[in-house]
Design an enzyme around this catalytic site. Sequence first.
Site, PDB file in Angstrom:
ATOM      1  N   SER A 105      45.297  39.740  32.474  1.00  0.00           N
ATOM      2  CA  SER A 105      45.332  38.543  31.631  1.00  0.00           C
ATOM      3  C   SER A 105      45.577  38.972  30.189  1.00  0.00           C
ATOM      4  O   SER A 105      45.157  40.067  29.783  1.00  0.00           O
ATOM      5  CB  SER A 105      43.994  37.802  31.711  1.00  0.00           C
ATOM      6  OG  SER A 105      43.949  36.783  30.727  1.00  0.00           O
TER       7      SER A 105
ATOM      8  N   TYR B  91      34.998  37.744  31.369  1.00  0.00           N
ATOM      9  CA  TYR B  91      36.275  37.624  32.103  1.00  0.00           C
ATOM     10  C   TYR B  91      37.320  38.562  31.497  1.00  0.00           C
ATOM     11  O   TYR B  91      38.018  39.289  32.216  1.00  0.00           O
ATOM     12  CB  TYR B  91      36.747  36.171  32.042  1.00  0.00           C
ATOM     13  CG  TYR B  91      38.171  35.939  32.504  1.00  0.00           C
ATOM     14  CD1 TYR B  91      38.476  35.843  33.860  1.00  0.00           C
ATOM     15  CD2 TYR B  91      39.211  35.811  31.576  1.00  0.00           C
ATOM     16  CE1 TYR B  91      39.787  35.631  34.281  1.00  0.00           C
ATOM     17  CE2 TYR B  91      40.515  35.601  31.980  1.00  0.00           C
ATOM     18  CZ  TYR B  91      40.798  35.503  33.329  1.00  0.00           C
ATOM     19  OH  TYR B  91      42.092  35.294  33.740  1.00  0.00           O
TER      20      TYR B  91
HETATM   21  P1  NAP Z   1      43.489  29.159  40.070  1.00  0.00           P
HETATM   22  O1  NAP Z   1      44.486  28.074  39.865  1.00  0.00           O
HETATM   23  O2  NAP Z   1      42.064  28.916  39.691  1.00  0.00           O
HETATM   24  O3  NAP Z   1      43.573  29.633  41.596  1.00  0.00           O
HETATM   25  C1  NAP Z   1      42.682  30.607  42.027  1.00  0.00           C
HETATM   26  C2  NAP Z   1      42.990  30.972  43.451  1.00  0.00           C
HETATM   27  O4  NAP Z   1      42.102  32.030  43.804  1.00  0.00           O
HETATM   28  C3  NAP Z   1      42.764  29.863  44.444  1.00  0.00           C
HETATM   29  O5  NAP Z   1      43.720  29.992  45.466  1.00  0.00           O
HETATM   30  C4  NAP Z   1      41.365  30.159  45.000  1.00  0.00           C
HETATM   31  O6  NAP Z   1      41.198  29.714  46.346  1.00  0.00           O
HETATM   32  C5  NAP Z   1      41.371  31.662  44.968  1.00  0.00           C
HETATM   33  N1  NAP Z   1      40.062  32.284  44.892  1.00  0.00           N
HETATM   34  C6  NAP Z   1      39.066  32.054  43.999  1.00  0.00           C
HETATM   35  N2  NAP Z   1      38.014  32.838  44.274  1.00  0.00           N
HETATM   36  C7  NAP Z   1      38.361  33.588  45.363  1.00  0.00           C
HETATM   37  C8  NAP Z   1      37.711  34.566  46.134  1.00  0.00           C
HETATM   38  N3  NAP Z   1      36.461  34.939  45.839  1.00  0.00           N
HETATM   39  N4  NAP Z   1      38.355  35.097  47.197  1.00  0.00           N
HETATM   40  C9  NAP Z   1      39.631  34.713  47.520  1.00  0.00           C
HETATM   41  N5  NAP Z   1      40.305  33.783  46.813  1.00  0.00           N
HETATM   42  C10 NAP Z   1      39.667  33.229  45.755  1.00  0.00           C
HETATM   43  O7  NAP Z   1      43.912  30.492  39.273  1.00  0.00           O
HETATM   44  P2  NAP Z   1      45.301  30.921  38.569  1.00  0.00           P
HETATM   45  O8  NAP Z   1      45.315  30.327  37.204  1.00  0.00           O
HETATM   46  O9  NAP Z   1      46.440  30.701  39.486  1.00  0.00           O
HETATM   47  O10 NAP Z   1      45.018  32.478  38.344  1.00  0.00           O
HETATM   48  C11 NAP Z   1      45.504  33.483  39.228  1.00  0.00           C
HETATM   49  C12 NAP Z   1      45.244  34.831  38.590  1.00  0.00           C
HETATM   50  O11 NAP Z   1      45.885  34.892  37.309  1.00  0.00           O
HETATM   51  C13 NAP Z   1      43.758  35.105  38.317  1.00  0.00           C
HETATM   52  O12 NAP Z   1      43.471  36.472  38.548  1.00  0.00           O
HETATM   53  C14 NAP Z   1      43.598  34.782  36.843  1.00  0.00           C
HETATM   54  O13 NAP Z   1      42.523  35.482  36.250  1.00  0.00           O
HETATM   55  C15 NAP Z   1      44.951  35.226  36.313  1.00  0.00           C
HETATM   56  N6  NAP Z   1      45.301  34.586  35.031  1.00  0.00           N
HETATM   57  C16 NAP Z   1      45.502  33.233  34.950  1.00  0.00           C
HETATM   58  C17 NAP Z   1      45.829  32.674  33.709  1.00  0.00           C
HETATM   59  C18 NAP Z   1      46.064  31.198  33.514  1.00  0.00           C
HETATM   60  O14 NAP Z   1      46.212  30.756  32.355  1.00  0.00           O
HETATM   61  N7  NAP Z   1      46.123  30.380  34.566  1.00  0.00           N
HETATM   62  C19 NAP Z   1      45.935  33.496  32.584  1.00  0.00           C
HETATM   63  C20 NAP Z   1      45.716  34.843  32.712  1.00  0.00           C
HETATM   64  C21 NAP Z   1      45.390  35.384  33.953  1.00  0.00           C
HETATM   65  P3  NAP Z   1      40.242  28.438  46.766  1.00  0.00           P
HETATM   66  O15 NAP Z   1      40.736  27.276  45.969  1.00  0.00           O
HETATM   67  O16 NAP Z   1      40.437  28.293  48.238  1.00  0.00           O
HETATM   68  O17 NAP Z   1      38.854  28.853  46.378  1.00  0.00           O
END
Ligand code: NAP
Length: 248
Positions: A143, A157
């Site tokens: 991130s 985080y």
């Molecule tokens: P998101 O929309 O919250 O989706 C999270 C996904 O992870 C969902 O499919 C959820 O499944 C799954 N998940 C959560 N806890 C889990 C666990 N313990 N075991 C297996 N699956 C799990 O997140 P996102 O924004 O797409 O983020 C994806 C990655 O990018 C993350 O690592 C996040 O830190 C990183 N990131 C995101 C951003 C941003 O702005 N969005 C920025 C920087 C980094 P369920 O719904 O079935 O629980």
Amino acid sequence: MSRVLLITGASRGIGAATAVLAAQQGWAVAVNYTRDAQAADHVVQEIRAQGGQAQAFQADVGIEADIDRLFKSVDKEMGLLGGLVNNAGVLDVTARVDNTSWERLERIMRINVLGSFACAKQAVLRMSTAHGGKGGSIVNLSSAAAKLGAPGQYVDYAASKGAIDTFTIGLAKEVAAEGIRVNGVRPGLILTDIHASGGIPDRAHQLAHQVPMQRPGTAMEVAQAIVWLLSDAAAYVTGTNIDVGGGR
Ligand code: NAP
């Protein structure tokens, strides 16, 4: 090289976009999720409707036994693994470090850090030529917070993602001569549901003025970088991070 790809947390957001794009580029995708089976099934159906291969697998990457079960199920139902995206990640509501509980820290580190390590371990055991495998590629989701620190919001985080950056560098060097490339992607402010779990659903739009490009990114814009790193087009790329943050 095997074309079976496991993406953790692929039922929505960046993981789901990566699943769809990777399938379009020929990967058979194992779509992992924790709670929302319907959302994971929706991703699988979208891929199949486009002529691709996909299957959903429930597992919590914060639980080691779940990870073992997940990889064994993928072996059995999809075949030899060729790629892993350590995408599942969580944050918590806005809190200063002096107002952070042990339980909160333990959950974030367990899912974001230990889960990524344990999934990579299972992938290396299958893909490394030192273990009789045929090589492969791992992409870790970091991130922009790893560089910014997220003060007053979620330093925990951010620090978990700092650990992921170091993990990417170390593991890449460890397995570089064994046919495995390991890289990271650092998304900036991306339009997904993760901000709602931090208590501010509109966070990406609210902070868009801090982004040099003056807008949040999309999950598909991050997926493009992930799928490129997985592909043979990135054959000489390992141990690096790509910032997908609009210049932030
Ligand atoms: P998101 O929309 O919250 O989706 C999270 C996904 O992870 C969902 O499919 C959820 O499944 C799954 N998940 C959560 N806890 C889990 C666990 N313990 N075991 C297996 N699956 C799990 O997140 P996102 O924004 O797409 O983020 C994806 C990655 O990018 C993350 O690592 C996040 O830190 C990183 N990131 C995101 C951003 C941003 O702005 N969005 C920025 C920087 C980094 P369920 O719904 O079935 O629980």
